[in-house]
Scaffold this motif. Sequence first.
Motif, short mmCIF file in Angstrom:
data_model
loop_
_atom_site.label_atom_id
_atom_site.label_comp_id
_atom_site.label_asym_id
_atom_site.label_seq_id
_atom_site.Cartn_x
_atom_site.Cartn_y
_atom_site.Cartn_z
N PHE A 127 -36.53 11.63 11.63
CA PHE A 127 -35.43 11.14 12.48
C PHE A 127 -36.00 10.30 13.64
O PHE A 127 -35.54 9.20 13.91
CB PHE A 127 -34.67 12.37 13.00
CG PHE A 127 -33.48 12.08 13.87
CD1 PHE A 127 -32.24 11.80 13.31
CD2 PHE A 127 -33.58 12.14 15.26
CE1 PHE A 127 -31.13 11.56 14.12
CE2 PHE A 127 -32.48 11.90 16.07
CZ PHE A 127 -31.25 11.61 15.49
N ARG A 158 -37.41 6.97 12.43
CA ARG A 158 -36.34 6.01 12.09
C ARG A 158 -35.63 5.50 13.34
O ARG A 158 -35.36 4.32 13.46
CB ARG A 158 -35.29 6.74 11.23
CG ARG A 158 -35.30 6.36 9.77
CD ARG A 158 -34.08 6.84 9.01
NE ARG A 158 -33.29 7.92 9.56
CZ ARG A 158 -33.46 9.21 9.28
NH1 ARG A 158 -34.43 9.58 8.48
NH2 ARG A 158 -32.67 10.13 9.80
N GLN A 159 -35.32 6.41 14.26
CA GLN A 159 -34.42 6.07 15.36
C GLN A 159 -35.13 5.61 16.63
O GLN A 159 -34.61 4.74 17.33
CB GLN A 159 -33.60 7.32 15.74
CG GLN A 159 -32.78 7.90 14.65
CD GLN A 159 -31.38 7.28 14.61
OE1 GLN A 159 -30.93 6.71 15.58
NE2 GLN A 159 -30.74 7.40 13.48
N THR A 173 -37.27 3.58 18.13
CA THR A 173 -38.07 2.37 18.03
C THR A 173 -37.87 1.54 19.29
O THR A 173 -36.99 1.84 20.08
CB THR A 173 -37.62 1.56 16.80
OG1 THR A 173 -36.19 1.42 16.89
CG2 THR A 173 -37.97 2.27 15.51
N ARG A 223 -27.52 16.96 11.49
CA ARG A 223 -27.88 15.93 12.45
C ARG A 223 -27.92 16.45 13.89
O ARG A 223 -28.74 16.01 14.69
CB ARG A 223 -26.82 14.82 12.32
CG ARG A 223 -27.20 13.53 12.97
CD ARG A 223 -26.14 12.47 12.69
NE ARG A 223 -26.19 11.41 13.68
CZ ARG A 223 -27.10 10.44 13.69
NH1 ARG A 223 -28.01 10.41 12.76
NH2 ARG A 223 -27.10 9.52 14.63
N LEU A 258 -30.75 15.78 16.79
CA LEU A 258 -30.39 15.03 17.99
C LEU A 258 -30.79 15.82 19.26
O LEU A 258 -31.35 15.27 20.21
CB LEU A 258 -28.87 14.80 17.97
CG LEU A 258 -28.39 13.76 18.94
CD1 LEU A 258 -28.71 12.37 18.43
CD2 LEU A 258 -26.90 13.92 19.15
N ARG A 305 -33.52 4.79 26.20
CA ARG A 305 -33.29 4.79 24.73
C ARG A 305 -32.73 6.15 24.30
O ARG A 305 -31.85 6.24 23.46
CB ARG A 305 -34.62 4.48 24.04
CG ARG A 305 -34.56 4.35 22.56
CD ARG A 305 -34.66 2.89 22.13
NE ARG A 305 -34.57 2.76 20.66
CZ ARG A 305 -33.42 2.59 20.03
NH1 ARG A 305 -32.29 2.52 20.69
NH2 ARG A 305 -33.40 2.49 18.70
N LEU A 334 -29.16 6.58 22.45
CA LEU A 334 -29.02 7.22 21.13
C LEU A 334 -28.10 8.44 21.22
O LEU A 334 -27.28 8.67 20.34
CB LEU A 334 -30.40 7.62 20.57
CG LEU A 334 -31.29 6.45 20.13
CD1 LEU A 334 -32.71 6.93 19.85
CD2 LEU A 334 -30.72 5.77 18.88
N GLN A 341 -24.48 7.11 21.70
CA GLN A 341 -23.99 6.48 20.45
C GLN A 341 -23.63 7.52 19.39
O GLN A 341 -22.76 7.30 18.56
CB GLN A 341 -25.07 5.56 19.86
CG GLN A 341 -25.10 4.17 20.48
CD GLN A 341 -26.42 3.45 20.19
OE1 GLN A 341 -27.16 3.83 19.27
NE2 GLN A 341 -26.70 2.42 20.96
N SER A 342 -24.30 8.66 19.43
CA SER A 342 -24.04 9.69 18.41
C SER A 342 -22.67 10.33 18.61
O SER A 342 -22.11 10.93 17.70
CB SER A 342 -25.12 10.78 18.48
OG SER A 342 -24.87 11.61 19.61
#
Length: 329
Positions: A21, A24-25, A27, A70, A74, A124, A128, A131-132
């Motif tokens: 996770f 991927r997320q 970055t 998820r 998170l 960031r 994230l 946004q979730s």
Amino acid sequence: MTTLDIIRKPVEAELKAFDEFIERQFTAEGELLSSMLQYALSSRGKGIRPLLVMLSAAMNEPVRGASLGRRPCLAAMLVEMIHVASLIHDDVIDESDTRRGRPSVNARWQSHKAVILGDYILARNMNLGLQSGQYDLVAHICGAMSALCEGEVLQGDCADKHSMTRKSYLDIVYKKTASLIGVSASSGALAVGATRDKVARMRQFGEALGMAFQIQDDILDYTSSAKTGKPAYNDLREGKITLPLLCVLERMGEERQAEVIARLVRCHEDPAAMEYLRLIVENEDGITSAIGIMRSYLSQAIELLSEFEPSDCKTALIELCAYVGERDQ
Ligand code: FPP
Ligand code: MG
């Protein structure tokens, strides 16, 4: 001695999902920022906080497998990235060149870039999280961020004044470390829909464990053989009075206390002053007293788990308490 590999076993799949996770997320835009972020994330340390999130989620999930969803990932990301950013900023504040046995971000890229990297990670993380749409987790975890700052400011102020009381010390440890470890444990339970009572109890468990974790960190600072990846006696060099020295100071009369503080002030430039303090802490039971206090927090933590049903994850959490008390890194 129990190992983190054994403790991780019941949530191996969850921790693997978490690592994927993050890859991927989490970055960054641009070459320099990407390489700095990669550097910071490539040595995340023991991963105690995500481990706590996942063990707490798996112990509290209504049906086995919910912790693979998820929300636990998170929550683990939110706590771990606050931690990563806080250490990057901490090394700037302490002008520390080493973290986990390699150059700190500030040593490698200079302080101004390290500050921005820490800010970027926090920004960031927040993006994230928002946004979730999992606002309950964001609010629960990010509420602890201000405590970290308060703890750091209080610690700096005490170091500048070369003064420390038991109350201030415990307040600093609670704010800078136990608060985030507390929400690591409670957010796992929250992520899988545990009751309010259980979420609150997990938070108290994490906070007691977090107190012990930081006290052990402060004890390890006095242990030259520790495999911490940090130079020994850093706290003395920075003028910080932590529990081993505080326990010794508390037993002294005012005159001797003043003599010891005068030497503490010289520690950053005078190896003889450092050696004097190291010896009084060793010879006057500073370490053993601190170990006793650390263990009482671990007993409290284990007691807080007593109302949870037996499970492999509960056993792992109890083993984590033992690990925190025995760790040498
Ligand atoms: C390490 O402790 C530092 C902390 C636990 C907290 C640092 C907090 C800040 C710098 C405030 C900024 C907060 C956020 C949310 C970015 P230590 O110095 O005792 O341990 P060390 O020996 O590993 O440096
Ligand atoms: Mg530090």
